[in-house]
Scaffold this motif. Structure first.
Motif, PDB file in Angstrom:
ATOM      1  N   GLU A 130       0.987  -1.272   0.073  1.00  0.00           N
ATOM      2  CA  GLU A 130      -0.034  -0.044  -0.078  1.00  0.00           C
ATOM      3  C   GLU A 130       0.769   1.123   0.006  1.00  0.00           C
ATOM      4  OE1 GLU A 130      -2.506  -0.643   3.266  1.00  0.00           O
ATOM      5  OE2 GLU A 130      -4.116  -1.759   2.322  1.00  0.00           O
ATOM      6  N   ARG A 131       2.013   1.284   0.788  1.00  0.00           N
ATOM      7  CA  ARG A 131       2.815   2.207   0.670  1.00  0.00           C
ATOM      8  C   ARG A 131       3.285   2.540  -0.689  1.00  0.00           C
ATOM      9  NH1 ARG A 131       5.787   1.465   5.786  1.00  0.00           N
ATOM     10  NH2 ARG A 131       6.131  -0.446   4.598  1.00  0.00           N
ATOM     11  N   ARG A 132       3.618   1.520  -1.527  1.00  0.00           N
ATOM     12  CA  ARG A 132       4.524   1.811  -2.667  1.00  0.00           C
ATOM     13  C   ARG A 132       3.405   2.059  -3.883  1.00  0.00           C
ATOM     14  NH1 ARG A 132       7.617  -3.279  -1.480  1.00  0.00           N
ATOM     15  NH2 ARG A 132       9.467  -2.534  -0.327  1.00  0.00           N
ATOM     16  N   ARG A 133       2.383   1.461  -3.763  1.00  0.00           N
ATOM     17  CA  ARG A 133       1.087   1.240  -4.971  1.00  0.00           C
ATOM     18  C   ARG A 133      -0.138   1.986  -4.563  1.00  0.00           C
ATOM     19  NH1 ARG A 133       2.697  -2.241  -9.204  1.00  0.00           N
ATOM     20  NH2 ARG A 133       0.872  -1.405 -10.044  1.00  0.00           N
ATOM     21  N   LEU A 134      -0.583   1.859  -3.532  1.00  0.00           N
ATOM     22  CA  LEU A 134      -1.847   2.236  -3.344  1.00  0.00           C
ATOM     23  C   LEU A 134      -1.988   3.285  -2.105  1.00  0.00           C
ATOM     24  CD1 LEU A 134      -3.078  -1.451  -3.173  1.00  0.00           C
ATOM     25  CD2 LEU A 134      -3.701   0.215  -5.021  1.00  0.00           C
ATOM     26  N   SER A 135      -3.281   3.502  -1.456  1.00  0.00           N
ATOM     27  CA  SER A 135      -3.331   4.271  -0.390  1.00  0.00           C
ATOM     28  C   SER A 135      -3.407   3.659   0.796  1.00  0.00           C
ATOM     29  CB  SER A 135      -4.672   5.089  -0.816  1.00  0.00           C
ATOM     30  OG  SER A 135      -4.418   5.952  -1.723  1.00  0.00           O
ATOM     31  N   ARG A 136      -2.968   4.316   1.870  1.00  0.00           N
ATOM     32  CA  ARG A 136      -3.203   3.368   3.086  1.00  0.00           C
ATOM     33  C   ARG A 136      -4.432   2.926   3.400  1.00  0.00           C
ATOM     34  NH1 ARG A 136      -0.907   5.940   8.764  1.00  0.00           N
ATOM     35  NH2 ARG A 136      -1.094   3.976   9.736  1.00  0.00           N
ATOM     36  N   GLY A 137      -4.747   1.617   3.716  1.00  0.00           N
ATOM     37  CA  GLY A 137      -5.872   1.226   4.169  1.00  0.00           C
ATOM     38  C   GLY A 137      -6.778   1.009   3.104  1.00  0.00           C
ATOM     39  N   ASP A 138      -6.244   0.749   1.810  1.00  0.00           N
ATOM     40  CA  ASP A 138      -7.204   0.409   0.532  1.00  0.00           C
ATOM     41  C   ASP A 138      -7.509  -1.259   0.677  1.00  0.00           C
ATOM     42  OD1 ASP A 138      -7.407   2.729  -0.583  1.00  0.00           O
ATOM     43  OD2 ASP A 138      -5.917   2.484  -2.336  1.00  0.00           O
ATOM     44  N   THR A 139      -6.704  -1.971   0.956  1.00  0.00           N
ATOM     45  CA  THR A 139      -6.862  -3.157   0.973  1.00  0.00           C
ATOM     46  C   THR A 139      -7.959  -3.736   2.109  1.00  0.00           C
ATOM     47  OG1 THR A 139      -4.651  -3.700   0.683  1.00  0.00           O
ATOM     48  CG2 THR A 139      -5.792  -5.628   1.447  1.00  0.00           C
ATOM     49  N   TYR A 140      -8.121  -3.045   3.274  1.00  0.00           N
ATOM     50  CA  TYR A 140      -9.084  -3.281   4.392  1.00  0.00           C
ATOM     51  C   TYR A 140     -10.449  -2.902   3.879  1.00  0.00           C
ATOM     52  CZ  TYR A 140     -11.510  -2.610   8.495  1.00  0.00           C
ATOM     53  OH  TYR A 140     -12.528  -2.697   9.446  1.00  0.00           O
ATOM     54  N   ARG A 141     -10.353  -1.664   3.260  1.00  0.00           N
ATOM     55  CA  ARG A 141     -11.642  -0.825   2.804  1.00  0.00           C
ATOM     56  C   ARG A 141     -12.058  -1.824   1.587  1.00  0.00           C
ATOM     57  NH1 ARG A 141      -8.701   3.481   3.979  1.00  0.00           N
ATOM     58  NH2 ARG A 141      -8.123   3.892   1.680  1.00  0.00           N
ATOM     59  N   SER A 142     -11.361  -2.217   0.788  1.00  0.00           N
ATOM     60  CA  SER A 142     -12.013  -3.110  -0.469  1.00  0.00           C
ATOM     61  C   SER A 142     -12.684  -4.391   0.193  1.00  0.00           C
ATOM     62  CB  SER A 142     -10.806  -3.370  -1.356  1.00  0.00           C
ATOM     63  OG  SER A 142     -10.340  -1.985  -1.895  1.00  0.00           O
ATOM     64  N   LEU A 143     -11.806  -5.092   0.907  1.00  0.00           N
ATOM     65  CA  LEU A 143     -12.140  -6.363   1.646  1.00  0.00           C
ATOM     66  C   LEU A 143     -13.509  -6.018   2.362  1.00  0.00           C
ATOM     67  CD1 LEU A 143     -11.603  -9.103   1.742  1.00  0.00           C
ATOM     68  CD2 LEU A 143     -10.264  -8.734   3.681  1.00  0.00           C
ATOM     69  N   ARG A 144     -13.267  -4.969   2.941  1.00  0.00           N
ATOM     70  CA  ARG A 144     -14.648  -4.726   3.832  1.00  0.00           C
ATOM     71  C   ARG A 144     -15.942  -4.619   2.908  1.00  0.00           C
ATOM     72  NH1 ARG A 144     -14.435   0.541   7.076  1.00  0.00           N
ATOM     73  NH2 ARG A 144     -14.837   1.132   4.974  1.00  0.00           N
ATOM     74  N   HIS A 145     -15.908  -3.930   1.638  1.00  0.00           N
ATOM     75  CA  HIS A 145     -16.951  -3.530   0.867  1.00  0.00           C
ATOM     76  C   HIS A 145     -17.280  -4.840   0.093  1.00  0.00           C
ATOM     77  CE1 HIS A 145     -19.492  -1.140  -1.748  1.00  0.00           C
ATOM     78  NE2 HIS A 145     -19.047  -1.709  -2.645  1.00  0.00           N
ATOM     79  N   TRP A 146     -16.038  -5.620  -0.331  1.00  0.00           N
ATOM     80  CA  TRP A 146     -16.419  -6.905  -0.888  1.00  0.00           C
ATOM     81  C   TRP A 146     -17.215  -7.919   0.026  1.00  0.00           C
ATOM     82  CZ3 TRP A 146     -16.866  -8.470  -5.541  1.00  0.00           C
ATOM     83  CH2 TRP A 146     -16.835  -9.736  -5.942  1.00  0.00           C
ATOM     84  N   ARG A 147     -16.945  -7.824   1.234  1.00  0.00           N
ATOM     85  CA  ARG A 147     -17.677  -8.780   2.040  1.00  0.00           C
ATOM     86  C   ARG A 147     -19.018  -8.173   2.302  1.00  0.00           C
ATOM     87  NH1 ARG A 147     -14.121  -9.037   6.502  1.00  0.00           N
ATOM     88  NH2 ARG A 147     -13.481 -11.119   5.771  1.00  0.00           N
ATOM     89  N   ARG A 148     -19.220  -7.017   2.194  1.00  0.00           N
ATOM     90  CA  ARG A 148     -20.587  -6.318   2.510  1.00  0.00           C
ATOM     91  C   ARG A 148     -21.526  -6.581   1.306  1.00  0.00           C
ATOM     92  NH1 ARG A 148     -19.761  -0.929   4.181  1.00  0.00           N
ATOM     93  NH2 ARG A 148     -19.288  -0.450   1.971  1.00  0.00           N
ATOM     94  N   THR A 149     -20.821  -6.448   0.379  1.00  0.00           N
ATOM     95  CA  THR A 149     -21.490  -6.738  -1.000  1.00  0.00           C
ATOM     96  C   THR A 149     -22.096  -8.141  -0.982  1.00  0.00           C
ATOM     97  OG1 THR A 149     -20.249  -5.314  -2.313  1.00  0.00           O
ATOM     98  CG2 THR A 149     -21.240  -6.684  -3.634  1.00  0.00           C
ATOM     99  N   VAL A 150     -21.128  -9.037  -0.875  1.00  0.00           N
ATOM    100  CA  VAL A 150     -21.271 -10.515  -0.837  1.00  0.00           C
ATOM    101  C   VAL A 150     -22.353 -11.098   0.085  1.00  0.00           C
ATOM    102  CG1 VAL A 150     -20.391 -12.777  -0.527  1.00  0.00           C
ATOM    103  CG2 VAL A 150     -19.146 -11.250  -1.757  1.00  0.00           C
ATOM    104  N   TYR A 151     -22.540 -10.426   1.511  1.00  0.00           N
ATOM    105  CA  TYR A 151     -23.339 -10.717   2.414  1.00  0.00           C
ATOM    106  C   TYR A 151     -24.631 -10.011   2.548  1.00  0.00           C
ATOM    107  CZ  TYR A 151     -20.273 -14.584   3.983  1.00  0.00           C
ATOM    108  OH  TYR A 151     -19.517 -15.566   3.995  1.00  0.00           O
TER     109      TYR A 151
END
Length: 139
Positions: A41-62
């Protein structure tokens, strides 16, 4: 004068509010993998992008409602394919992680992917070169 126990002193301290961009902790992932995700995340993305994306993916699926879901129907981000963006971010992170960390993150994502595939319908008109999560029917 008696002294307060250290635990009593800590209880009395005010708790600072969480920062909006603070990195979340993904359940079921080791500290080494979380450190590897932070490096990506430090090199390529924003801080916390993985957590936010996973949280949204889980919310979409469930999400509640009928068993068949149409993922692009997102109230917060109606202008774009937010679900596709979130799953794409997770895929990008998986490609950039070292092998052991990649396996750990994929083990967390795999049950969500299976449920997403079970709850969505295949789009017969989707472009064959698109990722699998974008070849599902949307509104």
């Amino acid at each position: 004068m008696p002294r307060k126990a250290p635990s009593q002193v800590r209880i009395d301290l005010p708790v600072p509010p969480p920062r909006p961009h603070e990195r979340g902790v993904v359940q079921g992932i080791s500290a080494a993998t979380l450190a590897a995700i932070a490096r990506v995340e430090r090199r390529r993305l924003s801080r916390g992008d993985t957590y936010r994306s996973l949280r949204h993916w889980r919310r979409t699926v469930y999400q509640r409602g009928p068993w068949i879901i149409y993922p692009a129907a997102d109230d917060d981000h109606g202008c774009c394919d937010w679900v596709g963006y979130c799953r794409g971010t997770l895929e990008t992170v998986c490609h950039l992680l070292p092998p052991r960390a990649r396996c750990e993150l994929r083990a967390v994502i795999a049950p969500l992917d299976e449920r997403f595939l079970a709850r969505t319908l295949s789009d017969p008109y989707a472009a064959p070169g698109d990722p699998w999560w974008q070849r599902r029917l949307t509104y």
